[in-house]
Design an enzyme around this catalytic site. Sequence first.
Site, PDB file in Angstrom:
ATOM      1  N   ASP A 185       0.828  -1.207   0.000  1.00  0.00           N
ATOM      2  CA  ASP A 185       0.000   0.000   0.000  1.00  0.00           C
ATOM      3  C   ASP A 185       0.860   1.253   0.000  1.00  0.00           C
ATOM      4  O   ASP A 185       2.079   1.179   0.180  1.00  0.00           O
ATOM      5  CB  ASP A 185      -0.962  -0.018   1.204  1.00  0.00           C
ATOM      6  N   ASN A 212      -7.454  -3.062  14.336  1.00  0.00           N
ATOM      7  CA  ASN A 212      -8.856  -3.184  13.897  1.00  0.00           C
ATOM      8  C   ASN A 212      -9.046  -4.329  12.889  1.00  0.00           C
ATOM      9  O   ASN A 212     -10.122  -4.476  12.327  1.00  0.00           O
ATOM     10  CB  ASN A 212      -9.363  -1.851  13.322  1.00  0.00           C
ATOM     11  N   HIS A 215      -7.368  -4.751  10.017  1.00  0.00           N
ATOM     12  CA  HIS A 215      -7.075  -4.481   8.598  1.00  0.00           C
ATOM     13  C   HIS A 215      -5.799  -5.192   8.162  1.00  0.00           C
ATOM     14  O   HIS A 215      -4.915  -5.453   8.971  1.00  0.00           O
ATOM     15  CB  HIS A 215      -7.018  -2.974   8.302  1.00  0.00           C
ATOM     16  N   GLU A 254      -9.594  -1.613   5.213  1.00  0.00           N
ATOM     17  CA  GLU A 254     -10.193  -1.282   6.506  1.00  0.00           C
ATOM     18  C   GLU A 254     -11.513  -2.032   6.687  1.00  0.00           C
ATOM     19  O   GLU A 254     -12.209  -2.339   5.706  1.00  0.00           O
ATOM     20  CB  GLU A 254     -10.462   0.229   6.575  1.00  0.00           C
TER      21      GLU A 254
HETATM   22  P1  PGA Z   1       2.051  -2.149  12.929  1.00  0.00           P
HETATM   23  O1  PGA Z   1       0.971  -1.899  11.808  1.00  0.00           O
HETATM   24  O2  PGA Z   1       2.962  -3.199  12.418  1.00  0.00           O
HETATM   25  O3  PGA Z   1       2.746  -0.812  13.067  1.00  0.00           O
HETATM   26  O4  PGA Z   1       1.328  -2.565  14.159  1.00  0.00           O
HETATM   27  C1  PGA Z   1       0.381  -2.982  11.194  1.00  0.00           C
HETATM   28  C2  PGA Z   1      -0.726  -2.531  10.291  1.00  0.00           C
HETATM   29  O5  PGA Z   1      -1.398  -1.528  10.607  1.00  0.00           O
HETATM   30  O6  PGA Z   1      -0.944  -3.186   9.260  1.00  0.00           O
END
Ligand code: PGA
Length: 250
Positions: free
Chosen positions: A71, A140, A142, A147
């Site tokens: 992304d 969450n 995702h 999302e």
């Molecule tokens: P993080 O993010 O590794 O910083 O926890 C993961 C994500 O949001 O995909």
Amino acid sequence: MQRTPRVSIFTTPHDVARTLARRVAAALRENPRMVLGLPTGRTPLLFYEELVRLHADQDVDFSQATTFNLDEFVGLTAGHAGSYRTFMRRFLFEHVNIDPARTHFLDGAAADLADECERYEDSIAAAGGIDLQILGIGTNGHIGFNEPGPELDARTHKVTLRPETRSSNAALFGGDPASVPTHALSMGMGTILHARTAVLLATGETKAKCVERVVRGPITTTLPASLLQLHPDAELMLDEAAAQELDAPS
Ligand code: PGA
């Protein structure tokens, strides 16, 4: 029947990172032209550190490998300090012998974002598809920037970032969530599920609840990572903190 995703639990985040880095190194020796799908975020940092170490100590060769990042933020030029392209350069690409022409990113500054998403899907197909897609997970649920919501786009598309996602990316923007772009481009769940193998990394107790739902819960667009239950070769690599809810009786 083998349940999917498989779950592997390691004592520490370092153990997770070391194990995956060794696996990737072995896979590259077997197939130097491997196509990797790569995540950003805090979780993969130790993994990238290990890959850099294996390149330095054991000559792991990235010269023919191809990568696609999951992304990118909308509106940021490639050189912007907060872009994921900058992140990847800083933590991996500048430290290994990868050919920059084989590293692929979504261009969040493209004039036509729909065309850009289509171009990305075409490039993945032209590379023969993704062999190993490595993923992080948001608290969450995702993956990539898919999302939670009532529906999900299957293919690479533009997304509106949720407040919690913007907050968790604030460090890239001087600590200010308001400076984090409101939109991003992301591979879709279909793009991710078409990778031959998918490995999701989750470490730390903040991930424990959503990990439990990914493993035990129903498939739902309100927890995009739960769709990994549909993938025939998906694995969660967890440290003990992220796995702690799995020990609880269901
Ligand atoms: P993080 O993010 O590794 O910083 O926890 C993961 C994500 O949001 O995909």
